[in-house]
Design an enzyme around this catalytic site. Structure first.
Site, PDB file in Angstrom:
ATOM      1  CE1 TYR A   1     -17.205 -30.038 -22.602  1.00 27.08           C
ATOM      2  CE2 TYR A   1     -17.538 -28.072 -21.271  1.00 27.08           C
ATOM      3  CZ  TYR A   1     -17.958 -28.932 -22.266  1.00 27.08           C
ATOM      4  OH  TYR A   1     -19.129 -28.666 -22.944  1.00 27.08           O
TER       5      TYR A   1
ATOM      6  CE  LYS B   1     -17.678 -27.246 -26.477  1.00 19.38           C
ATOM      7  NZ  LYS B   1     -18.281 -28.231 -27.430  1.00 19.38           N
TER       8      LYS B   1
HETATM    9  P1  NAD Z   1     -24.109 -35.128 -24.889  1.00 19.64           P
HETATM   10  O1  NAD Z   1     -22.993 -35.767 -24.110  1.00 19.64           O
HETATM   11  O2  NAD Z   1     -25.500 -35.416 -24.476  1.00 19.64           O
HETATM   12  O3  NAD Z   1     -23.972 -35.501 -26.429  1.00 19.64           O
HETATM   13  C1  NAD Z   1     -22.739 -35.648 -27.057  1.00 19.64           C
HETATM   14  C2  NAD Z   1     -22.857 -36.721 -28.118  1.00 19.64           C
HETATM   15  O4  NAD Z   1     -21.543 -36.879 -28.705  1.00 19.64           O
HETATM   16  C3  NAD Z   1     -23.267 -38.097 -27.549  1.00 19.64           C
HETATM   17  O5  NAD Z   1     -24.370 -38.618 -28.253  1.00 19.64           O
HETATM   18  C4  NAD Z   1     -22.029 -38.948 -27.748  1.00 19.64           C
HETATM   19  O6  NAD Z   1     -22.306 -40.322 -28.024  1.00 19.64           O
HETATM   20  C5  NAD Z   1     -21.365 -38.260 -28.935  1.00 19.64           C
HETATM   21  N1  NAD Z   1     -19.945 -38.594 -28.994  1.00 19.64           N
HETATM   22  C6  NAD Z   1     -19.053 -38.589 -27.969  1.00 19.64           C
HETATM   23  N2  NAD Z   1     -17.866 -39.043 -28.388  1.00 19.64           N
HETATM   24  C7  NAD Z   1     -18.008 -39.326 -29.710  1.00 19.64           C
HETATM   25  C8  NAD Z   1     -17.121 -39.839 -30.690  1.00 19.64           C
HETATM   26  N3  NAD Z   1     -15.854 -40.184 -30.400  1.00 19.64           N
HETATM   27  N4  NAD Z   1     -17.584 -39.984 -31.958  1.00 19.64           N
HETATM   28  C9  NAD Z   1     -18.889 -39.703 -32.258  1.00 19.64           C
HETATM   29  N5  NAD Z   1     -19.769 -39.227 -31.367  1.00 19.64           N
HETATM   30  C10 NAD Z   1     -19.333 -39.044 -30.104  1.00 19.64           C
HETATM   31  O7  NAD Z   1     -23.783 -33.558 -24.873  1.00 19.64           O
HETATM   32  P2  NAD Z   1     -24.819 -32.342 -25.046  1.00 19.64           P
HETATM   33  O8  NAD Z   1     -25.199 -31.888 -23.684  1.00 19.64           O
HETATM   34  O9  NAD Z   1     -25.858 -32.688 -26.023  1.00 19.64           O
HETATM   35  O10 NAD Z   1     -23.858 -31.227 -25.655  1.00 19.64           O
HETATM   36  C11 NAD Z   1     -23.916 -30.884 -27.041  1.00 19.64           C
HETATM   37  C12 NAD Z   1     -22.933 -29.759 -27.310  1.00 19.64           C
HETATM   38  O11 NAD Z   1     -23.296 -28.606 -26.532  1.00 19.64           O
HETATM   39  C13 NAD Z   1     -21.495 -30.078 -26.910  1.00 19.64           C
HETATM   40  O12 NAD Z   1     -20.624 -29.503 -27.840  1.00 19.64           O
HETATM   41  C14 NAD Z   1     -21.326 -29.395 -25.561  1.00 19.64           C
HETATM   42  O13 NAD Z   1     -19.981 -29.061 -25.314  1.00 19.64           O
HETATM   43  C15 NAD Z   1     -22.184 -28.165 -25.785  1.00 19.64           C
HETATM   44  N6  NAD Z   1     -22.690 -27.562 -24.547  1.00 19.64           N
HETATM   45  C16 NAD Z   1     -23.494 -28.297 -23.720  1.00 19.64           C
HETATM   46  C17 NAD Z   1     -23.990 -27.697 -22.558  1.00 19.64           C
HETATM   47  C18 NAD Z   1     -24.916 -28.447 -21.624  1.00 19.64           C
HETATM   48  O14 NAD Z   1     -25.299 -27.873 -20.583  1.00 19.64           O
HETATM   49  N7  NAD Z   1     -25.310 -29.672 -21.931  1.00 19.64           N
HETATM   50  C19 NAD Z   1     -23.658 -26.360 -22.263  1.00 19.64           C
HETATM   51  C20 NAD Z   1     -22.847 -25.647 -23.145  1.00 19.64           C
HETATM   52  C21 NAD Z   1     -22.363 -26.257 -24.287  1.00 19.64           C
END
Ligand code: NAD
Length: 247
Positions: free
Chosen positions: A145, A149
């Site tokens: 993962y 990223k």
């Molecule tokens: P999440 O899984 O809640 O949201 C991701 C969204 O992407 C979902 O709504 C999903 O339906 C959509 N998605 C997935 N595959 C898709 C596709 N093929 N086409 C269109 N949409 C698609 O994730 P999050 O926690 O909101 O994370 C948001 C961002 O922040 C991400 O880039 C993640 O890597 C980054 N991030 C998150 C965290 C954390 O702790 N949650 C920490 C660091 C970075």
């Protein structure tokens, strides 16, 4: 008054961002949620429209990006145990999907692209205390993962140009209302009795940022790219709640 697209706008962070942008009625004429899945809670917010699509299909993105000046890219294949085993999905969504976002931005003449990366891209398996953005991204990563990223982040930074201004934000853990992953996983493990042991002396620290603060950082970065694209464009920023002071 401008139009923006929140790719992954139905997700944990995406939803918080959409809510925040929708409160700024002076600025955003239209907020397009681009996501593979729809969430009902965002349906009736004024100026918000939903565009169902798959980031793996560039045509879907191009249709959604028409007329937009800013794109926030918050979509990811969740780093769940199930997806962690499926490298193909992780690569297709996180890496190829980001390439598609960049190309769609270029063909739709989008001005600014903000990508949500992760602080884990600089992790090398040892404590990192007080580092800043000058730290290198290592060649090897702790998991697949994180590797996706890091590759996507690099692609977004390399895409920065006088036509398309790009910027990446690196939160570490994100917490807050409607967190689908970390707190539910902790609770589930605790219920199974798996929280009785820890590695080390229990003083390890992990950086967590409140979800609305990450959304706020994205909004500020978009303003920064608009007002001072030469200074902010092509830059990456760690996002945290406060100075990482010992407690
Ligand atoms: P999440 O899984 O809640 O949201 C991701 C969204 O992407 C979902 O709504 C999903 O339906 C959509 N998605 C997935 N595959 C898709 C596709 N093929 N086409 C269109 N949409 C698609 O994730 P999050 O926690 O909101 O994370 C948001 C961002 O922040 C991400 O880039 C993640 O890597 C980054 N991030 C998150 C965290 C954390 O702790 N949650 C920490 C660091 C970075």
């Amino acid at each position: 008054m401008a139009t923006c697209v929140v790719v992954g706008g139905s997700g944990f962070l995406g939803r918080a961002l959409v809510q925040r942008l929708a409160n700024n009625k002076e600025k955003w004429k239209r907020i397009v949620i681009f996501d593979i899945k729809k969430v009902e809670e965002l349906e009736n917010i004024q100026a918000v429209v939903f565009h169902q699509g798959d980031i793996r299909r560039q045509d879907d993105l191009v249709t959604a990006f028409k007329g937009a000046s800013v794109v926030f890219h918050c979509a990811t294949a969740a780093p769940s145990a199930e997806n962690a085993k499926n490298k193909e999905i992780m690569h297709a969504v996180n890496v190829e999907g980001t390439w598609n976002v960049i190309e769609a931005c270029k063909s739709c003449h989008v001005h600014s692209l903000l990508y949500v990366s992760s602080a884990s891209v600089v992790f090398r398996g040892q404590d990192l205390d007080g580092v800043d953005e000058s730290i290198d991204v290592p060649k090897c990563h702790v998991d697949f993962y994180t590797e996706t990223k890091a590759v996507a982040e690099r692609a977004v930074l390399d895409a920065n140009s006088s036509q398309l201004h790009t910027c990446c934000l690196r939160p570490s853990g994100i917490f807050g209302e409607k967190d689908p992953l970390f707190v539910p996983t902790l609770v589930c493990n605790a219920r199974k009795g798996k929280m009785k042991y820890y590695i080390g002396d229990g003083t390890n620290r992990m950086d967590w940022t409140f979800v609305d603060n990450v959304a706020y950082a994205l909004e500020l970065a978009a303003d920064g790219l608009h007002q001072s694209s030469q200074r902010i464009g092509g830059q990456v920023y760690f996002i945290t709640n406060d100075d990482p002071r010992p407690f």
